[in-house]
Design an enzyme around this catalytic site. Structure first.
Site, short mmCIF file in Angstrom:
data_model
loop_
_atom_site.label_atom_id
_atom_site.label_comp_id
_atom_site.label_asym_id
_atom_site.label_seq_id
_atom_site.Cartn_x
_atom_site.Cartn_y
_atom_site.Cartn_z
N ASN A 461 0.85 -1.01 -0.10
CA ASN A 461 -0.04 -0.09 -0.05
C ASN A 461 0.99 1.41 -0.07
O ASN A 461 2.09 1.22 0.31
CB ASN A 461 -0.83 0.07 1.29
CG ASN A 461 -0.35 0.30 2.51
OD1 ASN A 461 0.41 -0.64 3.02
ND2 ASN A 461 -0.11 1.44 3.16
N CYS A 462 0.30 2.39 -0.47
CA CYS A 462 1.02 3.71 -0.56
C CYS A 462 0.19 4.65 0.48
O CYS A 462 -0.40 3.83 1.26
CB CYS A 462 1.20 4.41 -1.85
SG CYS A 462 -0.42 4.48 -2.68
N PHE A 463 0.13 5.72 0.33
CA PHE A 463 -0.41 6.69 1.11
C PHE A 463 -2.13 6.33 1.16
O PHE A 463 -2.79 6.30 2.28
CB PHE A 463 -0.47 8.10 0.72
CG PHE A 463 1.00 8.57 1.02
CD1 PHE A 463 1.31 8.86 2.41
CD2 PHE A 463 1.78 8.79 0.23
CE1 PHE A 463 2.56 9.40 2.82
CE2 PHE A 463 3.11 9.31 0.33
CZ PHE A 463 3.63 9.59 1.68
#
Length: 518
Positions: A461-463
């Protein structure tokens, strides 16, 4: 897959990986602001009770501890990138990256010592020598370059050889131990090789100082450009250090005393009322580009963020902008876009050189270092006649506005992937974010919508996005994925991205828990 597609895929994987360690910098920046306020001498002079020991202890604990993180971004990138790139056993990959980084540092230090190139400490420590201390080990100053390189290398080797099996005596090298064995060899080789290769790069940068010195405003432009452009590599130290502290930056004769370097000259001339600053003082003014541009850059990122991500982008950007304004600490914001949108960083560097020349052309020798509070107090003390500080603030305001409109234009025109600009497919879901603690059934359906456990190659996942690499993209079912409330699904072959907002870490954690139970 042709070469162009392979390159694009590799860059996308790197872009995803680099985001992982950056996710924490906005939190660090928020807490760092308190440390800055408590330890800033100009502020505590105006608010005397902050000089009390308890406040100073708290301030130093916060500021020094968090600055330790910022000053050691290389190791953070190394560990974070390796874990993000690893398709399985991410914890093992991160641990191997950390051990590899230790080996690299020691190999570099031992080689430098053996060949007699370990720099001696001077009055300013290792400043300007091309070497630095990383985790207590004296090595070549490579900025974050070494950490990023080792992180990428670890991720690649781990994915390629992490399931390798051997028989008999060599069975001890099976599984995750084999990538570690390979990285021992690679880390030692890189640490050794860097001792010979990196100084050549450093000498090339240092050779530019003579050109800069002899080229008038053109040289000053190059000086300003390189001081920003080389920040990710750490080589910018080799640009400004000679000008700051040696006669390359000028000399000042005061009776029997000869003062060398732009910084010492400026300090001496601050105590000479009615005497204008020497032209060499503009070599100190590159710090102008560490404050005012970041107001415009941060606001541009917020404005261009997609509507559903704007509040989250504000939460990330405002602390980093405030840290830049109060202390001119820009690295956390720099690394948010230097890899995601390198064109913007190049544009920023090009403008930085021009702004430095403009300060000289407009005769603005005002102090530009240490954040807005220090700038105001130091320039007020020296007076308008000596610093021309009102014009500095006017230029700063114009710069911030100019950066804002230019960055907004470039981001939208070129569709650059700056913070908050997640792509959303036309078949987006409900537009709402996932609940922070979804029930088991929606999570189970989400996994089914991704083709089931066997179809999931890796999970990250990113932000705001859950990033999934699947084996067969044709097995994806949007109707099942949309059981989990989301703001959109983007599909690019086997690369699936689902926008969940700031709740995505909780979603990822529950998906991982479910996968372990299935």
């Amino acid at each position: 897959m042709n070469m162009k597609e392979k390159m694009k895929s590799a860059l996308e994987r790197f872009s995803k990986a680099i985001v992982q360690p950056l996710m924490y910098l906005s939190v660090a920046g928020t807490v760092l602001i308190l440390g800055i306020l408590l330890t800033n001498g100009s502020i505590t002079a105006k608010i005397p009770f902050l000089q009390a020991a308890p406040f100073q202890l708290v301030g130093k604990l916060i500021y020094n501890c968090l600055m330790f993180l910022i000053n050691n971004l290389s190791v953070i990138f190394c560990v974070g990138i390796a874990g993000a790139l690893a398709k399985k056993n991410k914890g093992h990959a991160s641990l191997i990256a950390l051990m590899s980084y230790f080996l690299f540092l020691n190999a570099n230090n031992i080689t430098l010592s053996f060949i007699g190139r370990l720099a001696e400490m001077g009055p300013l420590g290792l400043y300007g020598t091309g070497q630095s201390t990383v985790l207590g080990i004296q090595v070549l100053d490579m900025g974050v370059f070494s950490g990023i390189t080792l992180g990428c290398l670890t991720g690649y080797v781990f994915n390629k050889y992490g399931e390798k099996q051997f028989k008999g005596y060599f069975s001890m090298f099976s599984g995750v131990r084999f990538p570690f064995f390979l990285l021992i060899l690679l880390s030692l080789f890189l640490g050794f090789g860097a001792s010979y290769v990196w100084p050549v790069v450093q000498r090339g940068i240092s050779a530019l100082t003579d050109l800069i010195k002899s080229s008038g405003n053109v040289g000053l432009y190059i000086y300003g450009l390189l001081n920003k452009l080389l920040v990710p590599t750490g080589l910018h130290h080799l640009v400004y250090a000679p000008f700051q502290f040696t006669d390359v930056g000028g000399t000042l004769v005061l009776g029997d005393q000869i003062i060398s370097g732009a910084y010492p000259i400026r300090v001496a001339e601050m105590n000479m009322p009615g005497v204008p600053f020497s032209p060499s003082t503009y070599y100190n003014s590159y710090t102008f580009n560490n404050l005012f541009p970041y107001i415009g850059i941060g606001l541009a990122f917020i404005t261009t963020a997609r509507k559903e991500n704007r509040e989250n982008t504000k939460a990330v950007m405002f602390p980093l902008m405030l840290a830049a304004i109060l202390s001119a600490i820009t690295e956390p914001m720099d690394f948010l876009f230097v890899f995601a949108a390198p064109l913007l960083f190049v544009v920023h560097s090009l403008i930085s050189g021009g702004l430095l020349v403009l300060l000289k052309v407009l005769s603005i020798p005002a102090s530009t270092s240490g954040g807005i509070v220090n700038i105001m107090i130091s320039n007020l003390a020296l007076g308008v006649e000596k610093t021309n500080w009102p014009l500095l603030l006017l230029l700063g305001a114009v710069t911030a506005v100019g950066y804002y409109f230019l960055f907004v234009f470039l981001i939208k025109k070129l569709n650059l992937k700056t913070p908050g600009r997640e792509l959303i497919a036309e078949d987006a879901g409900s537009g709402e974010t996932a609940a922070s603690q979804p029930k088991d059934e929606p999570i189970r359906k989400l996994i089914e919508g991704l083709g089931g456990k066997a179809n999931i190659e890796s999970l990250d996942n990113c932000f705001t996005r859950l990033r999934v690499v699947v084996k067969d993209g044709s097995l994806i079912r949007d109707d099942l994925i949309n059981t989990m409330k989301n703001s959109g699904i983007k599909k690019n072959g086997t690369d699936i991205q689902i926008v969940f907002g700031m709740q995505v870490p909780a979603v990822k954690s529950q998906v991982e828990d479910m996968l372990e139970r299935m």
